[in-house]
Design a protein around this motif. Structure first.
Motif, mmCIF file in Angstrom:
data_model
loop_
_atom_site.group_PDB
_atom_site.id
_atom_site.type_symbol
_atom_site.label_atom_id
_atom_site.label_comp_id
_atom_site.label_asym_id
_atom_site.label_seq_id
_atom_site.Cartn_x
_atom_site.Cartn_y
_atom_site.Cartn_z
ATOM 1 N N THR A 648 37.705 16.189 13.738
ATOM 2 C CA THR A 648 39.037 16.232 13.133
ATOM 3 C C THR A 648 39.367 17.640 12.680
ATOM 4 O O THR A 648 38.497 18.524 12.657
ATOM 5 C CB THR A 648 39.143 15.294 11.912
ATOM 6 N N HIS A 650 40.342 18.192 9.617
ATOM 7 C CA HIS A 650 40.241 18.156 8.157
ATOM 8 C C HIS A 650 38.787 18.417 7.759
ATOM 9 O O HIS A 650 37.880 17.752 8.275
ATOM 10 C CB HIS A 650 40.693 16.800 7.624
ATOM 11 N N TRP A 659 39.195 7.256 5.708
ATOM 12 C CA TRP A 659 38.932 8.464 4.933
ATOM 13 C C TRP A 659 39.054 8.253 3.426
ATOM 14 O O TRP A 659 38.608 9.102 2.649
ATOM 15 C CB TRP A 659 39.770 9.626 5.420
ATOM 16 N N CYS A 665 39.048 12.507 -0.451
ATOM 17 C CA CYS A 665 40.234 12.071 0.292
ATOM 18 C C CYS A 665 40.794 10.746 -0.205
ATOM 19 O O CYS A 665 41.655 10.157 0.454
ATOM 20 C CB CYS A 665 39.895 11.959 1.782
ATOM 21 N N VAL A 672 45.989 13.713 9.842
ATOM 22 C CA VAL A 672 44.718 14.223 10.336
ATOM 23 C C VAL A 672 44.696 14.009 11.845
ATOM 24 O O VAL A 672 45.026 12.914 12.331
ATOM 25 C CB VAL A 672 43.516 13.511 9.682
#
Length: 764
Positions: A648, A650, A659, A665, A672
């Motif tokens: 990803t 992120h 997440w 998160c 994302v």
């Protein structure tokens, strides 16, 4: 509106501005003017076609409402909309309900405050030969005007005239012995308010603006002068061009938070009530007690109030708008009322507060009547005059909360559209979410929402749906009779479930209208038969009363037919029908001609059958336009294609999964992008199934967009031309719910999977 056949097909992928959604734009802070103009740029780029700027709770005192600074802002906003090609619908109040000019009407004259009917009672027991004096009073207000005094005994009710000071003389000689109740009814200030423009003017505040008496012509004239005339003075240059309409919002005669034991009233209203009841004034006054108990007289009062508000308030607004070359639109207070709709140039309603959702509320309860009641007003007008083609407006998504998803938004849009809505006023786009503004009639569906980059895809869908809806001429043969000011609601559920088209029609409009069947409630049968002594009347009672009525649309090959909704008519001169799956399971329908898919913007030659997945809505025409394409062969999942190396963009999200289970998160709301590789021996047709997603996914293959999948089932087909031999890259950009940020809802977020990629194998 694009009305010709060829133009309709060519504009389908990218509809004209007039068909695009409306942005209900809350001016709710001290946002600088340059920033507001930048927001307009973003609205136009995203795909809105119309903007309705509204002074809303939180507007700064420095800007003010109807002040020189307000007009400076409004002139700049409208001028910029003109440059961008955006239409403007003016909003006639500060917040809502309309009619008070943020309290300026009652500041001009306190006598213009909204009024009500209240009652005060005294009960006594009279002994033989006893004489008693009683004085029913609401209190010590000097503004209460007595309407009537009624003495009730075991033998009945009698009107009396009090003596000086309101005293009523009671004697056992005249009334007999035993319990006697004396009730005086007073025309009194209602204590009603509106929500104003500023934080200190909200509901519950002692400084909330007083509502105005919308049944008083002088009060309405004051309102129009303070608001409409001022708009004409400052913005009249754009009337009839950029400025296309005035929006009035759920006007309420009694106001918000009025006295609990009260009903709407205005001086002399007993004459209106008597006329509505078909009774004398004396008989009406004797029945004032009954207007409070929810029975027939209460309903008659509501009808009389609706008629007077329509005659005094809405008609005055319509006349003003007609004289100034713009339309009157908006919506009345109640979802099932019809009297007010007759005055709107563009009839409308609203769907707010999660009152309508998938399930029982789709077909039952007053709110379920909203879109069809508004559409019926437009259909009846067009039936009388084919040139009278107008939008049917609906304010939608207001106060649905931060957990509102694209899944719900799509369902609501289809629910509205298949019932006749053609203009979507998207509630709302907040100029600011600073401090507590994020929780004022949330959600903000605009710039401050994580899904903003995905919103243009949804707005394009609304635009295509609206364009087709505007072009459709409905000619239902079934009328559902409306007696009074409220439409039948629960009675029409079987018509929807059996794909029987109908229009709500006031009973007065039925003679000579040419409907093949008139449906009515049992309680309305006498009134309908009196209007149509030889007419084909069907009473909506019993288990199968709808049998014999002709359904519209194609045959259902499989699936739950009761979840299929149909809207049929003439689409630019051809037979056209909208099909919407309002349920949760797939429905297979037999098709012919062409399929118009507003979600993809594609028109294809129809296969023998079409599968309507959940949240699907398509249109069928009996002819195939020249620009139509051929639908790829149906296929089924073949051999698996391995996906490897999920990553990803992120730093705290490593791969597939929820997440919110990663502490950093938990409250993250945003987008994302997930990335994986797959190998192919040759460019191939593929099927991608994302499994579970929280909430909306946009899919790219080798850098090119291939699908938007915003609700379950999260599946798409990847065409051969999107792939190459060798390594391919799939990217899935997932945007989750803003409820995690604003409410800590911990709703599952991200690409949850399992994700499957398969070669597409043509079906046998």
């Amino acid at each position: 509106m694009t009305a010709d056949w060829a133009g309709l097909a060519s504009a389908f992928a990218s509809p004209p501005s007039a068909s695009r959604p409306w942005a209900f734009w809350f001016l709710n802070d001290d946002t600088p003017l340059p920033e507001l103009l930048e927001q307009l740029d973003a609205f136009a780029e995203a795909g809105f076609g119309t903007v309705c700027p509204c002074a809303r709770i939180g507007l700064s005192e420095e800007i003010g409402y109807l002040t020189p600074t307000w007009w400076e802002f409004m002139r700049a906003i409208v001028a910029h909309c003109a440059e961008l090609g955006l239409r403007v619908v003016l909003y006639d109040e500060a917040s809502y309900p309309s009619g008070a000019a943020n309290g300026l009407v009652t500041q001009q004259n306190p006598e213009y405050a909204s009024r009500c009917l209240r009652r005060a009672s005294v009960e006594v027991d009279l002994a033989p030969e006893e004489v008693r004096y009683v004085r029913p009073q609401l209190g010590r207000s000097l503004w209460d005007r007595r309407v009537a005094t009624v003495v009730t005994t075991a033998s009945g009710r009698t009107l009396v005239t009090p003596e000086e000071g309101g005293l009523v003389r009671l004697t056992a000689t005249d009334l007999g012995t035993g319990r006697v109740r004396v009730t005086s009814f007073f025309d009194a200030p209602s204590g009603g308010t509106i929500r104003g423009a500023h934080a200190w003017q909200d509901d519950g505040s002692a400084l909330a603006p007083a509502s105005a008496d919308l049944m008083n012509p002088a009060a309405v004239a004051a309102f129009l002068h303070l608001t409409h005339d001022a708009y004409a003075q400052h913005l009249g240059t754009w009337f009839g061009s950029t400025i296309v309409a005035m929006f009035t919002d759920e006007p309420e005669a009694i106001g918000r938070h009025a006295h609990a034991d009260a009903v709407s009233w205005t001086p002399g209203f007993e004459a209106d009530l008597a006329a509505a009841a078909g009774a004398s004034i004396e008989e009406t006054l004797l029945h004032l007690e009954d207007v409070f108990d929810g029975g027939p007289w209460a309903r008659t009062l509501e009808d009389a109030v609706g008629a007077r508000v329509g005659r005094i308030y809405h008609a005055a607004q319509r006349a003003w708008c007609d004289a100034h070359g713009i339309a009157l639109t908006g919506h009345p207070k109640r979802a099932d009322e019809v009297e007010a709709l007759a005055s709107f140039t563009w009839p409308g309603q609203d769907v707010v507060w999660r009152w309508v959702l998938p399930g029982p509320t789709a077909l039952h309860g007053d709110q379920s009547a909203a879109p069809r009641s508004a559409a019926s007003a437009a259909i009846l007008r067009r039936r009388a005059d084919p040139t009278d083609v107008v939008p049917v407006v609906n304010e939608v998504y207001g106060a649905y909360g931060w957990q509102l998803s694209f899944d719900e938004m799509k369902w609501l849009a289809d629910w509205l559209s298949v019932r006749g809505t053609t203009a979507f006023l998207v509630h709302a786009l907040f100029a600011s979410v600073r401090d507590n503004r994020a929780y004022e009639s949330e959600p903000d569906v605009g710039l401050h929402h994580a899904w903003w980059p995905k919103l243009p895809t949804f707005l394009a869908y609304l635009a295509r749906t609206s364009m087709l809806g505007e072009a459709l001429t409905e000619t239902p043969s079934v009328a559902v009779a409306v007696v009074g000011d409220r439409v039948p609601v629960d009675e029409v559920a079987p018509l929807y479930e059996h794909q029987i088209g109908f229009v709500y029609a006031p009973v007065s409009s039925l003679p000579g209208a040419g409907f093949s069947t008139v449906v009515c409630r049992p309680a309305d049968a006498d009134a309908v038969r009196a209007a149509l002594p030889k007419g084909p009347v069907v009473i909506a009672e019993g288990d199968r009363w709808w049998e014999g009525l002709t359904p519209e649309g194609p045959r259902v090959a499989s699936g739950k037919a009761a979840d299929l909704r149909v809207r049929a008519g003439s689409l630019a001169g051809l037979a056209g029908v909208q099909l919407t799956n309002e349920g949760e399971d797939a429905i297979v329908v037999e098709t012919a001609g062409a399929v118009w898919d507003p979600w993809t913007g594609q028109i294809v030659a129809a296969p023998p059958t079409w599968t309507l997945q959940r949240r699907a809505s398509i249109w069928l025409t009996d002819a195939v336009p020249a620009c139509a394409t051929t639908l790829p062969d149906t296929c089924t999942p073949g051999p698996d294609v391995a996906l490897s190396g999920w990553s990803t963009d992120h730093p705290d999200i490593a791969g597939l999964g929820d997440w919110t289970r990663t502490p950093p998160c938990e409250r993250f709301a945003g987008t994302v992008t997930y990335r994986a590789a797959f190998e192919l021996d040759a460019a191939s047709d593929l099927l991608l199934d994302l499994g579970k997603v929280g909430d909306a996914a946009s899919i790219r293959v080798n850098g090119e967009p291939v699908a938007a999948s915003f609700w379950a089932p999260y599946r798409c087909r990847i065409a051969t031309q999107a792939t190459v031999a060798g390594e391919n890259i799939v990217e899935v950009a997932v945007t989750n719910s803003m409820a995690n940020r604003y409410e800590g809802a911990l709703l599952p977020s991200g690409l949850l999977g399992p994700v499957r990629l398969n070669l597409a194998v043509p079906s046998a």
